[in-house]
Motif scaffolding. Structure first.
Motif, PDB file in Angstrom:
ATOM      1  N   LEU A 163      37.054  40.618  43.806  1.00  0.00           N
ATOM      2  CA  LEU A 163      36.296  41.586  43.012  1.00  0.00           C
ATOM      3  C   LEU A 163      36.975  42.943  43.122  1.00  0.00           C
ATOM      4  N   ALA A 164      37.462  43.434  41.984  1.00  0.00           N
ATOM      5  CA  ALA A 164      38.151  44.723  41.993  1.00  0.00           C
ATOM      6  C   ALA A 164      37.144  45.837  42.198  1.00  0.00           C
ATOM      7  N   ASP A 165      37.604  46.888  42.842  1.00  0.00           N
ATOM      8  CA  ASP A 165      36.772  48.061  43.075  1.00  0.00           C
ATOM      9  C   ASP A 165      37.371  49.208  42.261  1.00  0.00           C
ATOM     10  N   HIS A 166      36.550  49.872  41.459  1.00  0.00           N
ATOM     11  CA  HIS A 166      37.070  50.935  40.593  1.00  0.00           C
ATOM     12  C   HIS A 166      35.928  51.860  40.198  1.00  0.00           C
TER      13      HIS A 166
ATOM     14  N   GLY B  79      46.751  29.877  47.981  1.00  0.00           N
ATOM     15  CA  GLY B  79      46.245  29.502  46.659  1.00  0.00           C
ATOM     16  C   GLY B  79      46.336  30.645  45.674  1.00  0.00           C
ATOM     17  N   ALA B  80      45.938  30.358  44.415  1.00  0.00           N
ATOM     18  CA  ALA B  80      46.048  31.356  43.347  1.00  0.00           C
ATOM     19  C   ALA B  80      45.027  32.462  43.558  1.00  0.00           C
ATOM     20  N   VAL B  81      45.446  33.696  43.255  1.00  0.00           N
ATOM     21  CA  VAL B  81      44.541  34.838  43.369  1.00  0.00           C
ATOM     22  C   VAL B  81      44.227  35.368  41.975  1.00  0.00           C
ATOM     23  N   HIS B  82      42.957  35.384  41.617  1.00  0.00           N
ATOM     24  CA  HIS B  82      42.505  36.019  40.380  1.00  0.00           C
ATOM     25  C   HIS B  82      41.698  37.247  40.745  1.00  0.00           C
ATOM     26  N   VAL B  83      41.778  38.264  39.883  1.00  0.00           N
ATOM     27  CA  VAL B  83      41.020  39.489  40.150  1.00  0.00           C
ATOM     28  C   VAL B  83      40.029  39.704  39.022  1.00  0.00           C
ATOM     29  N   LEU B  84      38.785  39.943  39.371  1.00  0.00           N
ATOM     30  CA  LEU B  84      37.754  40.217  38.373  1.00  0.00           C
ATOM     31  C   LEU B  84      37.541  41.727  38.271  1.00  0.00           C
ATOM     32  N   VAL B  85      37.748  42.260  37.075  1.00  0.00           N
ATOM     33  CA  VAL B  85      37.454  43.668  36.817  1.00  0.00           C
ATOM     34  C   VAL B  85      36.222  43.692  35.918  1.00  0.00           C
ATOM     35  N   ALA B  86      35.116  44.159  36.443  1.00  0.00           N
ATOM     36  CA  ALA B  86      33.872  44.194  35.676  1.00  0.00           C
ATOM     37  C   ALA B  86      33.450  45.638  35.483  1.00  0.00           C
ATOM     38  N   GLY B  87      33.087  45.983  34.266  1.00  0.00           N
ATOM     39  CA  GLY B  87      32.665  47.353  33.993  1.00  0.00           C
ATOM     40  C   GLY B  87      32.602  47.572  32.502  1.00  0.00           C
ATOM     41  N   SER B  88      32.749  48.839  32.102  1.00  0.00           N
ATOM     42  CA  SER B  88      32.675  49.168  30.684  1.00  0.00           C
ATOM     43  C   SER B  88      33.845  50.084  30.335  1.00  0.00           C
ATOM     44  N   GLY B  89      34.588  49.720  29.296  1.00  0.00           N
ATOM     45  CA  GLY B  89      35.756  50.522  28.903  1.00  0.00           C
ATOM     46  C   GLY B  89      36.828  50.521  29.971  1.00  0.00           C
ATOM     47  N   ILE B  90      37.215  49.348  30.430  1.00  0.00           N
ATOM     48  CA  ILE B  90      38.029  49.239  31.646  1.00  0.00           C
ATOM     49  C   ILE B  90      39.409  48.637  31.393  1.00  0.00           C
TER      50      ILE B  90
ATOM     51  N   GLU C 154      46.066  48.176  35.416  1.00  0.00           N
ATOM     52  CA  GLU C 154      46.471  48.564  36.777  1.00  0.00           C
ATOM     53  C   GLU C 154      46.408  47.357  37.710  1.00  0.00           C
ATOM     54  N   ALA C 155      45.320  46.597  37.592  1.00  0.00           N
ATOM     55  CA  ALA C 155      45.143  45.419  38.458  1.00  0.00           C
ATOM     56  C   ALA C 155      46.250  44.404  38.204  1.00  0.00           C
ATOM     57  N   ALA C 156      46.592  44.214  36.932  1.00  0.00           N
ATOM     58  CA  ALA C 156      47.599  43.201  36.587  1.00  0.00           C
ATOM     59  C   ALA C 156      48.955  43.526  37.196  1.00  0.00           C
ATOM     60  N   ALA C 157      49.177  44.793  37.532  1.00  0.00           N
ATOM     61  CA  ALA C 157      50.469  45.193  38.090  1.00  0.00           C
ATOM     62  C   ALA C 157      50.549  45.008  39.606  1.00  0.00           C
ATOM     63  N   ILE C 158      49.453  44.597  40.230  1.00  0.00           N
ATOM     64  CA  ILE C 158      49.498  44.317  41.670  1.00  0.00           C
ATOM     65  C   ILE C 158      50.246  43.005  41.877  1.00  0.00           C
ATOM     66  N   ALA C 159      51.156  43.004  42.828  1.00  0.00           N
ATOM     67  CA  ALA C 159      51.950  41.797  43.084  1.00  0.00           C
ATOM     68  C   ALA C 159      51.075  40.688  43.654  1.00  0.00           C
ATOM     69  N   GLY C 160      51.362  39.469  43.237  1.00  0.00           N
ATOM     70  CA  GLY C 160      50.710  38.312  43.849  1.00  0.00           C
ATOM     71  C   GLY C 160      49.470  37.817  43.133  1.00  0.00           C
ATOM     72  N   ILE C 161      49.176  38.379  41.959  1.00  0.00           N
ATOM     73  CA  ILE C 161      47.982  37.950  41.226  1.00  0.00           C
ATOM     74  C   ILE C 161      48.399  37.033  40.071  1.00  0.00           C
ATOM     75  N   ALA C 162      47.680  35.945  39.890  1.00  0.00           N
ATOM     76  CA  ALA C 162      47.984  35.048  38.782  1.00  0.00           C
ATOM     77  C   ALA C 162      47.261  35.486  37.510  1.00  0.00           C
ATOM     78  N   LYS C 163      46.058  36.009  37.656  1.00  0.00           N
ATOM     79  CA  LYS C 163      45.254  36.299  36.470  1.00  0.00           C
ATOM     80  C   LYS C 163      44.284  37.434  36.746  1.00  0.00           C
ATOM     81  N   VAL C 164      44.078  38.274  35.726  1.00  0.00           N
ATOM     82  CA  VAL C 164      43.033  39.295  35.812  1.00  0.00           C
ATOM     83  C   VAL C 164      41.939  38.927  34.816  1.00  0.00           C
ATOM     84  N   LEU C 165      40.735  38.767  35.283  1.00  0.00           N
ATOM     85  CA  LEU C 165      39.599  38.473  34.414  1.00  0.00           C
ATOM     86  C   LEU C 165      38.898  39.793  34.109  1.00  0.00           C
ATOM     87  N   VAL C 166      38.692  40.069  32.834  1.00  0.00           N
ATOM     88  CA  VAL C 166      38.054  41.330  32.462  1.00  0.00           C
ATOM     89  C   VAL C 166      36.681  41.054  31.873  1.00  0.00           C
TER      90      VAL C 166
END
Ligand SMILES: Cc1cc2nc3c(=O)[nH]c(=O)nc-3n(C[C@H](O)[C@H](O)[C@H](O)COP(=O)(O)OP(=O)(O)OC[C@H]3O[C@@H](n4cnc5c(N)ncnc54)[C@H](O)[C@@H]3O)c2cc1C
Ligand SMILES: Nc1ncnc2c1ncn2[C@@H]1O[C@H](COP(=O)(O)O)[C@@H](O)[C@H]1O
Lengths: 310, 252
Positions: free
Chosen positions: A6-9, A30-41, A47-59
């Protein structure tokens, strides 16, 4: 094995803690996915997608998610959790709010405030205000975890994860967000700063506490405070370091006019070097410090400020 | 309005903690126990709402060994009308506690549940959120101010960026931070009166709830010791030390 982080922003910028959570997730395997939840994000997601080691960013982009409403966030993660062996958040206000609620609804016992990951099912976490550390093993099929950002190094940059949007469930929740009362400050983020300058109740007034802020600014440091200083109104609540405040692990922690009660130590024992300034040589923080200056803060702090300005 | 307050018995926060040398846990034998500080804030808030006439009944509940009736007596002395002890000698994890509290809520049907934000033994900070999740109720954690407004509770929360303000329709769960209030000291007459108030002791098995632990605590260790410090003899030394450490250079 797959991990949902869970991304913090703050809707505008990803917090420094997120890259640290990603590196913790990487230790699980294993695979690391990052969830970015919010509004207008969209920018935060990029920014999250540019972190090394992530397979997918869920928005999950929806107005209903703008103020991190716990009910809606929980419902959102519930729609995604089936794909993951681990859900990992940061032990901050949002992670602490959401993860236990989510866990209970899934019949899972969460493991939170993790400082060391030994294996995908074995973790170390502090208990009793950091006076003890327990190693726990969890045989559950899905693990719901939070990590202390200050205990993990940030993951690198240069990633190019795929960004996909996920649908947001209708349930906005029952509670209504009324207002955010933000502390305005240019100081770096307390939880990930490499230098922290903290003041205690000995500062004596809100005005005097500005000395601490000035010294911190000169050092590029974040500002911390004790509970007693916050209770007295010298510093805002989000600067509190300790068992019930923020946990920091900077390279350098300067504690000024702070006795160093166990509950305060709980928030700063992870500092690499500690400097204490106190008129009482017997104060616990003076005993703990790598460098202890016995003297009046009203002489020492102006001297430091003058020297650093000069 | 009816308020349920959950209070936990923990090692008193002033006690110098001792970790057992065999790593099996912390020493509890002969150690002073008391009501978890955050639970005191929750109980104090409930007592004030009762005194203000906003609440008409306050029920305190604790899950723990028979001895945990001492924290319930404290709750009664602070202003609870009656108390329930769910008795068990087992260590119940937060999921189990939340499930037991849900069963109590189904019996008692409170409008508001006040709890501490964290218990200072495990420092988990889970149970209020878990209970709210199980009940499908709204939650407001880390409360520093609470006000009842017809059918709702307005809560100021302490969050990472400062404070946030929320309005929750009742029923709801609110967890207390230390700045919510200053808990009262209970005077002797209140303590005597507390002994006459109803305190129901009920065995945990009566609730038929799955509280089996999910985690195995392999070991408990003290934190690593820090190296001996150096005294700085002058302001010049202090300035030099801070300069050097701040620039990231090592001090010899
Ligand atoms: C459940 C619980 C949770 C808590 N959580 C936290 C927490 O998260 N964070 C936290 O900080 N506290 C927390 N506390 C409170 C903690 O126990 C202490 O009361 C608090 O940290 C004390 O703050 P202080 O050091 O500013 O004040 P004090 O303990 O009063 O210390 C002030 C110090 O300043 C020194 N001093 C006085 N004048 C001068 C001078 N002119 N120059 C230099 N030094 C001077 C004194 O010698 C003294 O050591 C918690 C308490 C409880 C019960
Ligand atoms: N055994 C228990 N009995 C009663 N209340 C509890 C118990 N454990 C936790 N709680 C409540 O949940 C809060 C948070 O505890 P925790 O999630 O363990 O940090 C406490 O402040 C209590 O209000």
């Amino acid at each position: 094995m797959s991990v949902l982080v869970l991304a913090d922003h703050d809707l505008a910028k990803l917090s420094d803690a997120t890259a640290r959570a990603v590196s913790a997730a990487g230790q699980l395997g294993g695979a690391v996915h990052v969830l970015v939840a919010g509004s207008g994000i969209a920018d935060v997601a990029a920014e999250a997608a540019a972190i090394a080691g992530i397979a997918k960013v869920l928005v999950a982009d929806s107005e209903t998610l703008a103020d991190a409403p716990v009910e809606a966030l929980t419902a959102l993660i519930e729609t995604l959790i089936g794909d993951y062996t681990h859900v990992l958040g940061i032990a901050g206000a949002v992670g602490r709010d959401v993860l236990p609620r989510l866990a209970a609804r899934r019949g899972i016992q969460p493991v939170t405030d993790i400082t060391t990951i030994l294996a995908p099912d074995r973790f170390v976490r502090p208990v009793y205000a950091g006076n003890a550390f327990e190693t726990v093993q969890s045989a559950q099929d899905t693990q719901i975890l939070s990590v202390r950002a200050s205990s993990f190094a940030p993951a690198g940059e240069g990633g190019a994860a795929e960004i996909v949007s996920v649908s947001v469930p209708e349930t906005a929740g029952l509670a209504r967000f009324v207002a955010a009362h933000r502390t305005e400050s240019d100081a770096p983020d307390l939880q990930t700063a490499s230098i922290v300058v903290s003041g205690g109740v000995a500062l004596g007034s809100r005005e005097n506490f500005r000395m601490i802020e000035e010294l911190a600014a000169l050092l590029g440091a974040a500002v911390g405070a004790t509970r007693a200083a916050v209770d007295a109104g010298y510093a805002p609540n989000d600067w509190q370091v300790g068992q019930t405040g923020k946990v920091v692990a900077p390279d350098l922690y300067i504690g000024i006019g702070i006795s160093g009660a166990l509950q305060h130590q709980a928030g700063m024992l992870g500092a690499k070097k500690i400097v204490a300034i106190n008129t009482d040589a017997e104060a616990p923080l003076m005993k703990l410090a790598d460098f202890a200056y016995l003297g009046d803060l009203f002489e020492a702090v102006p001297a430091l400020i003058a020297a650093l300005k000069g | 309005m009816k308020i349920l307050v959950a209070v936990k018995r923990v090692i008193d926060h002033n006690v110098r903690l001792r970790v057992r040398p065999d790593g099996s846990g912390v020493e509890t034998a002969g150690v002073r126990m008391s009501m978890n500080p955050f639970c005191k804030n929750a109980m104090e808030e409930a007592a004030r709402l009762k005194q203000a006439g906003t609440a008409d009944e306050v029920v305190a509940v604790s899950i723990g060994p028979a001895k945990a009736n001492d924290v319930l007596l404290t709750a009664l002395a602070m202003g609870a009308d009656r108390a329930i002890l769910i008795e068990t000698d087992a260590e119940v994890e937060t999921l189990g506690v939340a499930r037991l509290l849900k069963a109590v809520v189904e019996e008692e049907k409170p409008d508001l549940i006040l709890m501490g934000k964290q218990a200072v033994d495990g420092d988990n900070n889970h149970t209020g959120q878990m209970l709210a999740g199980l009940l499908d109720w709204p939650q407001a954690t880390f409360a520093s101010a609470v006000a009842i407004e017809d059918g709702s509770v307005r809560v100021m929360r302490e969050v990472d960026y400062g404070q946030s303000e929320h309005l929750l329709p009742l029923p709801a769960v609110v967890t207390a931070d230390l700045r919510l209030n200053t808990p009262r000291n209970t005077a002797l007459p209140a303590v005597m009166a507390a002994r006459k108030k109803p305190l129901a002791v009920r065995p945990v098995a009566e609730f038929g709830v799955d509280i089996a632990p999910r985690l195995v605590v392999e070991k408990v260790e003290p934190p690593p010791p820090r190296p001996e410090g150096t005294a700085l003899g002058s302001l010049d030394e202090l300035v030099l030390t801070v300069r050097t450490l701040a620039s990231g250079e090592a001090l010899s």
